[in-house]
Design a protein around this motif. Sequence first.
Motif, PDB file in Angstrom:
ATOM      1  N   ASP A 250      33.069  33.591  38.572  1.00 50.14           N
ATOM      2  CA  ASP A 250      31.656  33.809  38.895  1.00 50.14           C
ATOM      3  C   ASP A 250      31.041  34.847  37.965  1.00 50.14           C
ATOM      4  OD1 ASP A 250      29.200  33.538  40.166  1.00 50.14           O
ATOM      5  OD2 ASP A 250      29.705  34.845  41.844  1.00 50.14           O
ATOM      6  N   LEU A 251      31.575  34.947  36.756  1.00 49.24           N
ATOM      7  CA  LEU A 251      31.087  35.937  35.800  1.00 49.24           C
ATOM      8  C   LEU A 251      30.094  35.319  34.821  1.00 49.24           C
ATOM      9  CD1 LEU A 251      34.387  37.896  35.161  1.00 49.24           C
ATOM     10  CD2 LEU A 251      32.248  38.890  36.023  1.00 49.24           C
ATOM     11  N   GLY A 252      29.490  36.199  34.034  1.00 50.13           N
ATOM     12  CA  GLY A 252      28.476  35.825  33.061  1.00 50.13           C
ATOM     13  C   GLY A 252      27.351  36.838  32.994  1.00 50.13           C
ATOM     14  N   LYS A 253      27.349  37.796  33.940  1.00 52.15           N
ATOM     15  CA  LYS A 253      26.347  38.858  33.891  1.00 52.15           C
ATOM     16  C   LYS A 253      26.523  39.687  32.627  1.00 52.15           C
ATOM     17  CE  LYS A 253      26.193  39.549  38.922  1.00 52.15           C
ATOM     18  NZ  LYS A 253      26.498  40.516  40.006  1.00 52.15           N
ATOM     19  N   THR A 254      25.413  40.178  32.088  1.00 55.54           N
ATOM     20  CA  THR A 254      25.495  40.999  30.884  1.00 55.54           C
ATOM     21  C   THR A 254      26.240  42.303  31.140  1.00 55.54           C
ATOM     22  OG1 THR A 254      23.320  41.955  31.390  1.00 55.54           O
ATOM     23  CG2 THR A 254      23.376  40.060  29.898  1.00 55.54           C
ATOM     24  N   THR A 255      26.227  42.768  32.384  1.00 50.76           N
ATOM     25  CA  THR A 255      26.889  44.030  32.723  1.00 50.76           C
ATOM     26  C   THR A 255      28.353  43.851  33.100  1.00 50.76           C
ATOM     27  OG1 THR A 255      26.090  43.778  34.991  1.00 50.76           O
ATOM     28  CG2 THR A 255      24.769  45.137  33.502  1.00 50.76           C
ATOM     29  N   GLY A 256      28.822  42.611  33.198  1.00 51.59           N
ATOM     30  CA  GLY A 256      30.204  42.365  33.592  1.00 51.59           C
ATOM     31  C   GLY A 256      31.102  42.106  32.403  1.00 51.59           C
ATOM     32  N   ILE A 257      32.378  41.904  32.691  1.00 52.12           N
ATOM     33  CA  ILE A 257      33.320  41.548  31.638  1.00 52.12           C
ATOM     34  C   ILE A 257      33.221  40.050  31.362  1.00 52.12           C
ATOM     35  CG2 ILE A 257      34.848  43.459  32.227  1.00 52.12           C
ATOM     36  CD1 ILE A 257      36.679  41.478  33.625  1.00 52.12           C
ATOM     37  N   TYR A 258      33.921  39.585  30.336  1.00 48.26           N
ATOM     38  CA  TYR A 258      33.884  38.172  30.002  1.00 48.26           C
ATOM     39  C   TYR A 258      34.597  37.355  31.075  1.00 48.26           C
ATOM     40  CZ  TYR A 258      32.045  39.172  25.366  1.00 48.26           C
ATOM     41  OH  TYR A 258      31.235  39.577  24.333  1.00 48.26           O
ATOM     42  N   PRO A 259      34.138  36.129  31.323  1.00 44.19           N
ATOM     43  CA  PRO A 259      34.743  35.317  32.380  1.00 44.19           C
ATOM     44  C   PRO A 259      36.246  35.129  32.229  1.00 44.19           C
ATOM     45  CG  PRO A 259      32.652  34.357  31.726  1.00 44.19           C
ATOM     46  CD  PRO A 259      32.926  35.479  30.759  1.00 44.19           C
ATOM     47  N   ASP A 260      36.715  34.851  31.028  1.00 44.98           N
ATOM     48  CA  ASP A 260      38.158  34.642  30.855  1.00 44.98           C
ATOM     49  C   ASP A 260      38.938  35.918  31.131  1.00 44.98           C
ATOM     50  OD1 ASP A 260      38.781  35.706  27.680  1.00 44.98           O
ATOM     51  OD2 ASP A 260      36.726  35.166  28.190  1.00 44.98           O
ATOM     52  N   ASP A 261      38.367  37.072  30.775  1.00 38.06           N
ATOM     53  CA  ASP A 261      39.027  38.342  31.097  1.00 38.06           C
ATOM     54  C   ASP A 261      39.096  38.540  32.614  1.00 38.06           C
ATOM     55  OD1 ASP A 261      39.429  39.035  28.454  1.00 38.06           O
ATOM     56  OD2 ASP A 261      37.615  40.264  28.311  1.00 38.06           O
ATOM     57  N   GLY A 262      38.004  38.210  33.300  1.00 34.91           N
ATOM     58  CA  GLY A 262      37.988  38.366  34.748  1.00 34.91           C
ATOM     59  C   GLY A 262      39.008  37.475  35.427  1.00 34.91           C
ATOM     60  N   LEU A 263      39.091  36.219  34.995  1.00 28.91           N
ATOM     61  CA  LEU A 263      40.040  35.301  35.614  1.00 28.91           C
ATOM     62  C   LEU A 263      41.473  35.747  35.356  1.00 28.91           C
ATOM     63  CD1 LEU A 263      39.850  32.686  37.293  1.00 28.91           C
ATOM     64  CD2 LEU A 263      40.283  31.412  35.178  1.00 28.91           C
ATOM     65  N   ALA A 264      41.744  36.220  34.138  1.00 24.44           N
ATOM     66  CA  ALA A 264      43.086  36.720  33.823  1.00 24.44           C
ATOM     67  C   ALA A 264      43.416  37.966  34.654  1.00 24.44           C
ATOM     68  CB  ALA A 264      43.186  37.039  32.332  1.00 24.44           C
ATOM     69  N   ASN A 265      42.446  38.854  34.833  1.00 25.98           N
ATOM     70  CA  ASN A 265      42.665  40.026  35.674  1.00 25.98           C
ATOM     71  C   ASN A 265      42.970  39.623  37.113  1.00 25.98           C
ATOM     72  OD1 ASN A 265      42.124  41.656  33.500  1.00 25.98           O
ATOM     73  ND2 ASN A 265      40.104  42.323  34.193  1.00 25.98           N
ATOM     74  N   PHE A 266      42.248  38.617  37.591  1.00 27.53           N
ATOM     75  CA  PHE A 266      42.458  38.123  38.955  1.00 27.53           C
ATOM     76  C   PHE A 266      43.888  37.611  39.107  1.00 27.53           C
ATOM     77  CE2 PHE A 266      39.693  35.769  42.346  1.00 27.53           C
ATOM     78  CZ  PHE A 266      39.920  36.803  43.240  1.00 27.53           C
ATOM     79  N   ALA A 267      44.347  36.828  38.139  1.00 25.18           N
ATOM     80  CA  ALA A 267      45.719  36.307  38.174  1.00 25.18           C
ATOM     81  C   ALA A 267      46.731  37.443  38.213  1.00 25.18           C
ATOM     82  CB  ALA A 267      45.965  35.413  36.962  1.00 25.18           C
ATOM     83  N   ALA A 268      46.492  38.456  37.384  1.00 23.73           N
ATOM     84  CA  ALA A 268      47.410  39.593  37.334  1.00 23.73           C
ATOM     85  C   ALA A 268      47.471  40.323  38.669  1.00 23.73           C
ATOM     86  CB  ALA A 268      46.993  40.556  36.225  1.00 23.73           C
ATOM     87  N   LYS A 269      46.345  40.508  39.311  1.00 25.79           N
ATOM     88  CA  LYS A 269      46.317  41.212  40.592  1.00 25.79           C
ATOM     89  C   LYS A 269      47.059  40.442  41.678  1.00 25.79           C
ATOM     90  CE  LYS A 269      42.258  44.114  39.880  1.00 25.79           C
ATOM     91  NZ  LYS A 269      42.990  45.387  40.108  1.00 25.79           N
ATOM     92  N   PHE A 270      46.938  39.123  41.662  1.00 26.94           N
ATOM     93  CA  PHE A 270      47.694  38.323  42.642  1.00 26.94           C
ATOM     94  C   PHE A 270      49.190  38.468  42.405  1.00 26.94           C
ATOM     95  CE2 PHE A 270      43.709  36.364  43.816  1.00 26.94           C
ATOM     96  CZ  PHE A 270      43.922  35.963  45.135  1.00 26.94           C
ATOM     97  N   LEU A 271      49.624  38.436  41.147  1.00 25.52           N
ATOM     98  CA  LEU A 271      51.042  38.624  40.839  1.00 25.52           C
ATOM     99  C   LEU A 271      51.532  40.002  41.276  1.00 25.52           C
ATOM    100  CD1 LEU A 271      51.426  37.034  37.286  1.00 25.52           C
ATOM    101  CD2 LEU A 271      52.211  36.097  39.464  1.00 25.52           C
ATOM    102  N   GLU A 272      50.714  41.013  41.030  1.00 26.08           N
ATOM    103  CA  GLU A 272      51.089  42.386  41.385  1.00 26.08           C
ATOM    104  C   GLU A 272      51.177  42.592  42.891  1.00 26.08           C
ATOM    105  OE1 GLU A 272      47.981  44.583  39.550  1.00 26.08           O
ATOM    106  OE2 GLU A 272      48.684  44.176  37.501  1.00 26.08           O
ATOM    107  N   ASN A 273      50.571  41.682  43.649  1.00 22.56           N
ATOM    108  CA  ASN A 273      50.527  41.850  45.099  1.00 22.56           C
ATOM    109  C   ASN A 273      51.319  40.778  45.849  1.00 22.56           C
ATOM    110  OD1 ASN A 273      48.457  44.139  46.037  1.00 22.56           O
ATOM    111  ND2 ASN A 273      47.763  43.277  44.098  1.00 22.56           N
ATOM    112  N   GLY A 274      52.398  40.342  45.223  1.00 22.92           N
ATOM    113  CA  GLY A 274      53.387  39.547  45.937  1.00 22.92           C
ATOM    114  C   GLY A 274      53.267  38.044  45.839  1.00 22.92           C
ATOM    115  N   PHE A 275      52.281  37.525  45.132  1.00 23.41           N
ATOM    116  CA  PHE A 275      52.176  36.079  44.981  1.00 23.41           C
ATOM    117  C   PHE A 275      53.059  35.617  43.827  1.00 23.41           C
ATOM    118  CE2 PHE A 275      48.482  37.127  47.437  1.00 23.41           C
ATOM    119  CZ  PHE A 275      48.246  36.018  48.237  1.00 23.41           C
ATOM    120  N   SER A 276      53.672  34.466  43.991  1.00 27.64           N
ATOM    121  CA  SER A 276      54.557  33.945  42.955  1.00 27.64           C
ATOM    122  C   SER A 276      53.750  33.318  41.822  1.00 27.64           C
ATOM    123  CB  SER A 276      55.494  32.888  43.544  1.00 27.64           C
ATOM    124  OG  SER A 276      54.762  31.718  43.914  1.00 27.64           O
ATOM    125  N   GLU A 277      54.413  33.160  40.680  1.00 27.80           N
ATOM    126  CA  GLU A 277      53.753  32.488  39.554  1.00 27.80           C
ATOM    127  C   GLU A 277      53.350  31.069  39.949  1.00 27.80           C
ATOM    128  OE1 GLU A 277      55.760  32.731  35.790  1.00 27.80           O
ATOM    129  OE2 GLU A 277      56.517  34.740  36.231  1.00 27.80           O
TER     130      GLU A 277
END
Length: 293
Positions: A250-277
Motif C-alpha cells: 500500500d505504498l507510493g506516498k512521497t513521504t514513504g519508502i519504496y513499495p518493494d522496500d516496504g514489502l521486503a521489510n514486511f517479509a523480514a518482520k514476519f520471519l523475525e517473529n516466528g513465521f516460517s519461510e
Amino acid sequence: MTTEAAALMKDAYDLHVHCAPDTVSRKLDDDELARRALARGMKGVAIKSHYVPTADRAASVRARFPGFNAVGTLTLNSSVGGINPMAVETSAWLGAKIVWFPTMDSSHEQGYMITHLPHFVDMQVSLQKRGIPVPPVGVLDDRARLIEPARQVLELAAHHGLVVGTGHMSHAETFALAEAAHEIGFDKLVITHADWEATYYSIADQQRLVKLGATIEHCYTSPDEGHIEYAEVFEQVRKVGPDHVILTSDLGKTTGIYPDDGLANFAAKFLENGFSEKEVRTMLVEKPAQLVE
C-alpha cells in the motif's frame, strides 16, 4: 534484512501499489516501479488508482518489461460511475485483474477521508465548493440489502476471473458482499487492508469472512504508520492462517519508502517473529499468484 527475507521476494507479488501518474504526487512512476520490482526478482505488481482505471497503463508496462506481470485494476468510486458494471466489463476486456469496491467515495469513508486525509479528496472538496455534489457510493439499499449493480459486479468478476477487493466499505457492506460472493461460489474476494484503523476487522470478523471464502489483506503501511502494532498483525495472521492471507505494501506516498522496500521489510518482520519461510512465501508468492494468474 536477512538473506532469507531477500530470497522470499523472488516471484513475489505486491497487489496494492500507488504510483504516478495520479491525482496526488507519488514517489515513483510505473516504469520505476517495474524496474525496482524486477531488480528484486518479483513477478508482478498491481497498479492501484482510486480514481482512474489502470488496465491500459499495466498493458504498456508489460509491453516494455516482458515477463513482468503488471496488473491492471479498477476502483468503483464516483469518477467511474460508482457501482458501475459497464466499467467493470470494460476494464475486464482491457485485461484488468482486480476491481475494488469504493474507497475514497465510500459511504463509510467519505467523512473520515475529509477529516483525516484531505490531500486525497482535494477534488471532491473543490467540486463541493463549486456547488457540485459528490454523492457517497454505497452498496446497500434502504433495507440493508445488497443492491443489484453490486451483485452484477460480482457476477462479472466471476465470469472474467477478476479479484474483487472490498475497498473502504463498512462492515455491514463487506459482510453483505461476502455472503453474496459465497452464494455464487466466488472465491476471489479480498478484504482490503483488514487491520487499518478505518476498516479494522477483529480476528473473529476475519475468521467469519474466511469461512465465506474471502482472503485477508495485510498492508505494510498499517503497522509501519502506527495504525496497529506489529504484534497484533502477527497474532491476527496466526489465528486466521497464512493460507488465507496476502501481504501487500500500500505504498507510493512521497513521504514513504519504496513499495518493494516496504514489502521486503514486511517479509523480514514476519520471519523475525516466528513465521516460517514457507508461510511467508505463501502470503507473498503463492496466494497472490492464485488470485491474479
